[in-house]
Design a protein around this motif. Structure first.
Motif, PDB file in Angstrom:
ATOM      1  N   UNK A 233      64.604 -45.406  74.285  1.00 46.44           N
ATOM      2  CA  UNK A 233      63.329 -46.050  74.789  1.00 46.44           C
ATOM      3  C   UNK A 233      63.298 -46.986  75.768  1.00 46.44           C
ATOM      4  N   UNK A 234      62.469 -46.919  76.737  1.00 45.81           N
ATOM      5  CA  UNK A 234      62.458 -48.223  77.615  1.00 45.81           C
ATOM      6  C   UNK A 234      61.689 -49.382  76.840  1.00 45.81           C
ATOM      7  N   UNK A 235      62.415 -50.655  76.612  1.00 49.38           N
ATOM      8  CA  UNK A 235      62.123 -51.701  75.993  1.00 49.38           C
ATOM      9  C   UNK A 235      61.640 -52.886  76.890  1.00 49.38           C
ATOM     10  N   UNK A 236      62.231 -52.751  78.250  1.00 50.42           N
ATOM     11  CA  UNK A 236      61.626 -53.992  79.201  1.00 50.42           C
ATOM     12  C   UNK A 236      61.933 -53.598  80.575  1.00 50.42           C
ATOM     13  N   UNK A 237      61.284 -53.992  81.588  1.00 42.06           N
ATOM     14  CA  UNK A 237      61.636 -53.510  82.798  1.00 42.06           C
ATOM     15  C   UNK A 237      60.891 -54.445  83.804  1.00 42.06           C
ATOM     16  N   UNK A 238      61.870 -55.193  84.629  1.00 45.17           N
ATOM     17  CA  UNK A 238      61.659 -56.285  85.495  1.00 45.17           C
ATOM     18  C   UNK A 238      62.518 -56.947  86.119  1.00 45.17           C
ATOM     19  N   UNK A 239      62.287 -58.199  86.926  1.00 41.10           N
ATOM     20  CA  UNK A 239      63.497 -58.771  87.500  1.00 41.10           C
ATOM     21  C   UNK A 239      64.327 -59.457  86.548  1.00 41.10           C
ATOM     22  N   UNK A 240      65.687 -59.584  86.885  1.00 42.27           N
ATOM     23  CA  UNK A 240      66.659 -60.199  86.190  1.00 42.27           C
ATOM     24  C   UNK A 240      66.315 -61.393  85.328  1.00 42.27           C
ATOM     25  N   UNK A 241      65.638 -62.359  85.777  1.00 45.42           N
ATOM     26  CA  UNK A 241      65.479 -63.599  85.364  1.00 45.42           C
ATOM     27  C   UNK A 241      64.229 -63.458  84.265  1.00 45.42           C
ATOM     28  N   UNK A 242      63.315 -62.456  84.287  1.00 47.74           N
ATOM     29  CA  UNK A 242      62.647 -61.758  83.136  1.00 47.74           C
ATOM     30  C   UNK A 242      63.162 -61.122  82.069  1.00 47.74           C
ATOM     31  N   UNK A 243      63.971 -60.548  82.621  1.00 54.84           N
ATOM     32  CA  UNK A 243      64.715 -59.717  81.291  1.00 54.84           C
ATOM     33  C   UNK A 243      65.758 -60.648  80.533  1.00 54.84           C
ATOM     34  N   UNK A 244      66.236 -61.612  81.356  1.00 51.56           N
ATOM     35  CA  UNK A 244      67.146 -62.571  80.511  1.00 51.56           C
ATOM     36  C   UNK A 244      66.402 -63.241  79.470  1.00 51.56           C
ATOM     37  N   UNK A 245      65.191 -63.496  79.652  1.00 49.03           N
ATOM     38  CA  UNK A 245      64.293 -64.159  78.876  1.00 49.03           C
ATOM     39  C   UNK A 245      63.540 -63.416  77.899  1.00 49.03           C
ATOM     40  N   UNK A 246      63.488 -62.054  77.902  1.00 45.26           N
ATOM     41  CA  UNK A 246      62.829 -61.207  77.107  1.00 45.26           C
ATOM     42  C   UNK A 246      63.461 -61.154  75.677  1.00 45.26           C
ATOM     43  N   UNK A 247      62.705 -61.431  74.724  1.00 48.18           N
ATOM     44  CA  UNK A 247      63.038 -61.684  73.370  1.00 48.18           C
ATOM     45  C   UNK A 247      63.508 -60.291  72.616  1.00 48.18           C
ATOM     46  N   UNK A 248      62.599 -59.156  73.127  1.00 50.26           N
ATOM     47  CA  UNK A 248      63.336 -57.870  72.803  1.00 50.26           C
ATOM     48  C   UNK A 248      64.547 -57.527  73.147  1.00 50.26           C
ATOM     49  N   UNK A 249      64.822 -57.927  74.473  1.00 49.11           N
ATOM     50  CA  UNK A 249      66.202 -57.582  75.111  1.00 49.11           C
ATOM     51  C   UNK A 249      67.195 -58.483  74.395  1.00 49.11           C
ATOM     52  N   UNK A 250      66.993 -59.682  74.228  1.00 44.87           N
ATOM     53  CA  UNK A 250      67.860 -60.546  73.433  1.00 44.87           C
ATOM     54  C   UNK A 250      68.264 -59.945  72.069  1.00 44.87           C
ATOM     55  N   UNK A 251      67.294 -59.447  71.394  1.00 49.91           N
ATOM     56  CA  UNK A 251      67.430 -59.077  70.176  1.00 49.91           C
ATOM     57  C   UNK A 251      68.082 -57.760  70.155  1.00 49.91           C
ATOM     58  N   UNK A 252      68.132 -56.895  71.057  1.00 55.14           N
ATOM     59  CA  UNK A 252      68.793 -55.583  71.154  1.00 55.14           C
ATOM     60  C   UNK A 252      70.348 -55.976  71.398  1.00 55.14           C
ATOM     61  N   UNK A 253      70.783 -57.121  72.067  1.00 50.21           N
ATOM     62  CA  UNK A 253      71.868 -57.471  72.549  1.00 50.21           C
ATOM     63  C   UNK A 253      72.412 -58.227  71.789  1.00 50.21           C
ATOM     64  N   UNK A 254      71.818 -58.707  70.569  1.00 51.64           N
ATOM     65  CA  UNK A 254      72.400 -59.758  69.463  1.00 51.64           C
ATOM     66  C   UNK A 254      72.750 -60.991  70.083  1.00 51.64           C
ATOM     67  N   UNK A 255      71.940 -61.459  70.941  1.00 48.41           N
ATOM     68  CA  UNK A 255      72.522 -62.987  71.366  1.00 48.41           C
ATOM     69  C   UNK A 255      72.432 -63.055  73.077  1.00 48.41           C
ATOM     70  N   UNK A 256      72.142 -64.243  73.335  1.00 49.34           N
ATOM     71  CA  UNK A 256      72.007 -64.695  74.697  1.00 49.34           C
ATOM     72  C   UNK A 256      73.104 -64.419  75.541  1.00 49.34           C
TER      73      UNK A 256
END
Length: 263
Positions: A233-256
């Motif tokens: 599923x798509x959990x985020x969609x946006x410019x790189x800076x927005x994606x970098x700070x998205x908590x759902x994306x951080x959680x999916x990748x297990x860390x910043x």
């Protein structure tokens, strides 16, 4: 994004393998002339989505519109003729052909070896072959592998094979290229060269790129937009800076760190 601004629009795309849902109701749009990244953890469904968009997985649910035309019912070769082409994680080249011969295989106007063409239209056939060969050498020069033009493709390194595959899809005069993990197995020098060529092709030829990649530093550096998949599923969609700070994306990748936060 307005529909008229998108060269590719996918709506409610889905793919199941028996009981496994690999792509789950995915909708996305890719702006014309953009470089868009598709990222996500291993097993997120990225390559499966590529296969759905390019026609290598027939029977996918949903619709795909490319350059104003619905293409989800078309086989891969017809999508390619429409201007949508792709590369693969592991380059698919002809090992026992030279680089030039690999390039000529992709020429859409290649007259082939039909007897009628060879004997009755010999002049036109030779002229087309010369023109295609010149085009192929120009593209190999653009990719900085022209010196290898007459070498067998099987002698190339992994990175050089990816450059050759990019050159081969360029022989089709594409409008959009799907790049599947272009940096995987590529040394940094060749990887940087590949990135330079992608940006050049976008700027000089207006080619649109959608690419799958795990190198987050590269993703954040070159992308106009980033689409993130997790569990199909798509959990985020946006410019790189927005994606970098998205908590759902951080959680999916297990860390910043995995998102190139220090880049």
């Amino acid at each position: 994004m307005k529909p008229k601004d998108a060269i590719l629009s996918a709506s409610h795309v889905g793919m199941r393998f028996k009981g496994l849902v690999a792509v789950d109701d995915v909708s996305l749009a890719v702006a014309r002339g953009s470089i868009t990244a598709l990222i996500g953890p291993n097993g997120a469904g990225k390559t499966t989505l590529f296969n759905c968009l390019s026609g290598f997985l027939p029977g996918a649910a949903g619709s795909v519109v490319f350059d104003g035309r619905r293409i989800d019912g078309l086989p891969p070769h017809r999508r390619s003729r429409a201007g949508l082409v792709r590369t693969f994680q592991i380059p698919r080249i002809f090992h026992r052909l030279t680089l030039i011969e690999n390039m000529l295989v992709a020429d859409r106007a290649q007259p082939g070896d039909a007897l009628f063409g060879c004997f009755m239209r010999r002049g036109a056939t030779l002229a087309r072959t010369r023109a295609a060969t010149e085009q192929a050498r120009d593209l190999l020069a653009l990719l900085s592998i022209e010196r290898l033009a007459d070498d067998y493709a099987g002698t190339l390194s992994g990175g050089q094979r990816k450059l050759l595959e990019l050159g081969r899809v360029l022989m089709t005069d594409p409008k959009m290229i799907l790049l599947d993990e272009p940096m995987a197995g590529v040394n940094p020098a060749l990887g940087g060269k590949l990135l330079e060529r992608v940006e050049h092709l976008r700027q000089e030829r207006g080619i649109t790129f959608l690419f799958v990649e795990h190198d987050m530093e590269m993703v954040m550096r070159v992308s106009d937009r980033v689409v993130v998949l997790d569990q199909g599923r798509v959990i985020a969609d946006g410019p790189p800076d927005t994606i970098r700070a998205d908590l759902r994306v951080i959680d999916a990748y297990l860390g910043r760190a995995d998102l190139g936060a220090s880049a």
